[in-house]
Design a protein around this motif. Structure first.
Motif: not given
Length: 541
Positions: A43-50, A88-92, A32-34
């Motif tokens: 809100k923030g970003s999640v990083y996936l290895d695929h 991937y970015d998200f906000q809720t 995860y970042s930010g």
């Protein structure tokens, strides 16, 4: 010779570099970042290895582990070269009263705890504003804390039943007056709740009954107190709602373990028998029929269960068999809450399996097939083969769908003239028709042995979602807009709305970027995949 030494040195150097990198590559996982929690927005970003398509999901939990909802994360069209991961970015929006929330990646179960900035700006205190659950219990079972759904903004009231199952009416009334949630802690296996107090307090309360690691959510909105009192020939003051939460005996668990071993699996924890009845002080009882409502009950475990290799099950004491039952998994602090959802009373437990088939290795649907096989939703054609690319009949898919709803066959008679009562599918087709999952043809036939098409499959799955309580009508408009990109959408014969809803809900994909092929025969792999997506959308797994 010098060239040989040079090449050897180069290869050795490359090998050492790869060896150094291997632990890093092997340990790559979701990151995860930010991520921030400010003014009720996470809100923030999640990083996936695929790359997981254009969208991935995160599960959101409140401070006490209560499930809050699903967060959609959208692919940001960015690949981080250093991390070797996709962004991937998200906000809720969440309840700003939470002190913190937890994000859970459905890809590899990695958690991220996000502190509420309001508490880090001078509003911190020693109390947890999330919903808390009283500790300790007199019951046995699977250990672990109890997680209960709710908004997490108030503490859960608690009241203890007597060892004989009694519950003081005045104490109950006072406890219910304190808030909308109440937990009744058993001092045995059963409690008799004064019905007149429940009726007076209304059905907007959430009452749970806990025996150790097993919890029952009382379906107040389904209870007709006057009708029950009349059927038992008593007045309202002599009517009780009896909730029983009883762990099975060691002898019965041993019998169940033998059955599980024959399937190649094992029982996890101790199954429990959940019962809801109306009772009188004279001892008369009657079962409370909750209709088509999926009533939750939870089994809690002190470990993180593997969702792909475990399933909740219903145990039939007469046939000594275990069948799939819908259950939603929640995770918190290394523990698992398995919320079983089903109509009616029974014995429920958790089973671990590790099924696989020799002919699905490397198949695009391998993970979906093995998960549903481990959850007792789909079977192999033999013990070792699944035949993923074989077509599916209308009767076969009806059986899979009824099974995935956790419905027992009604044993009724089908009205279709080509469904003989001595056929294996007679009961399941009758059940599917009763639930309005399937239709027949104008000539009064069902055509059970016809190969099912993608159009028919989509329609049946969307109807099953509606039966499970998902509002599919709101998805039709969004899906119709999505349909326009498929140049063959005009070939949809009759189920345009259902296919539109299935597209919007992610149940069905196009066969290519421009074709949906509604009349193509569906394969066993496609059927398993749609069932997995259905169960996910319904929060049944």
């Amino acid at each position: 010779m010098n060239q040989w030494f040079t090449k050897t040195a180069q290869m050795l150097c490359l090998t050492l570099m790869l060896s150094a990198l291997m632990p890093i590559l092997a340990s790559a996982q979701t990151s995860y970042s930010g991520v921030s929690f400010n003014n009720g927005t996470v809100k923030g970003s999640v990083y996936l290895d695929h790359k997981n398509g254009d969208e991935t999901e995160l599960l959101l939990y409140g401070p006490s582990g209560q499930y809050v909802g699903v967060v959609k994360a959208t692919y940001a069209n960015y690949f981080d070269e250093a991390k070797q991961q996709y962004k991937y970015d998200f906000q809720t929006v969440v309840d700003s009263a939470y002190r913190y929330v937890k994000l859970h990646s459905v890809v590899d179960s990695v958690y991220e705890t996000v502190e509420n900035a309001a508490y880090n700006n001078g509003n911190d205190n020693d109390s947890d504003n999330g919903s808390t659950t009283p500790g300790g219990s007199t019951g046995g079972g699977n250990g672990g804390g109890v997680t209960t759904p709710g908004d997490g903004s108030t503490a859960v009231n608690s009241i203890k039943a007597g060892s004989d199952g009694s519950l003081d009416a005045q104490a109950l009334k006072e406890a219910l007056a304190k808030g909308d949630t109440l937990e009744i802690v058993l001092n045995g296996d059963m409690v008799n709740i004064p019905a007149w107090v429940l009726k007076e307090s209304g059905d907007n309360k959430q009452i749970t009954v806990r025996n150790g690691s097993a919890v029952y959510y009382v379906p107040l909105a389904t209870i007709n107190y006057d009708s029950l009192a009349s059927s038992l020939s008593v007045g309202a003051s002599d009517l009780y709602i009896r909730v029983t939460v009883k762990f099975v005996s060691e002898s019965m668990r041993s019998t169940m373990q033998t059955e599980a071993a024959a399937m190649g699996g094992k029982i996890i924890g101790t199954p429990a028998d959940f019962n809801l009845e109306a009772a009188t002080s004279a001892g008369k009882t009657t079962i409370i029929n909750t209709g088509n409502v999926y009533v939750p009950r939870s089994l809690n475990f002190d470990t993180v269960l593997n969702q792909a290799k475990t399933t909740a099950f219903l145990y039939n004491e007469t046939t000594k068999t275990m069948t799939f039952v819908p259950a939603f998994y929640s995770f918190s602090d290394g523990k698992t809450d398995v919320m079983v959802k089903r109509q009616g009373n029974s014995i429920y437990g958790v089973l671990e399996l590790n099924k696989t088939f020799s002919d699905i290795k490397g198949h695009w649907a391998e993970s979906n097939i093995t998960m549903l096989a481990n959850k007792l939703v789909v079977d192999g054609v033999t013990n070792t083969t699944f035949q993923p690319d074989r077509s599916v009949t209308r009767a076969e898919f009806a059986a899979m769908l009824v099974r995935s709803l956790g419905i027992q066959n009604t044993g009724g008679t089908s009205t279709f003239k080509d469904v003989a009562s001595n056929q294996w599918y007679a009961d399941v087709v009758a059940t599917a028709a009763k639930l309005k999952l399937v239709d027949g043809y104008e000539d009064g036939t069902f055509r059970p042995n016809n190969q099912i098409t993608r159009e028919e499959l989509s329609a049946m799955v969307v109807r099953a979602l509606s039966y499970a309580g998902v509002n599919t009508s709101t998805e039709i408009t969004k899906g119709q807009a999505m349909l326009t990109k498929f140049k063959d959408s005009h070939t949809i014969v009759w189920a345009k709305d259902e296919i539109a809803a299935a597209l919007s809900l992610g149940i069905i994909d196009g066969m290519t970027s421009t074709t949906i092929e509604p009349l193509q025969q569906a394969t066993r792999a496609q059927s398993a995949t749609m069932l997995k997506r259905f169960l996910t959308a319904a929060k049944f797994i």
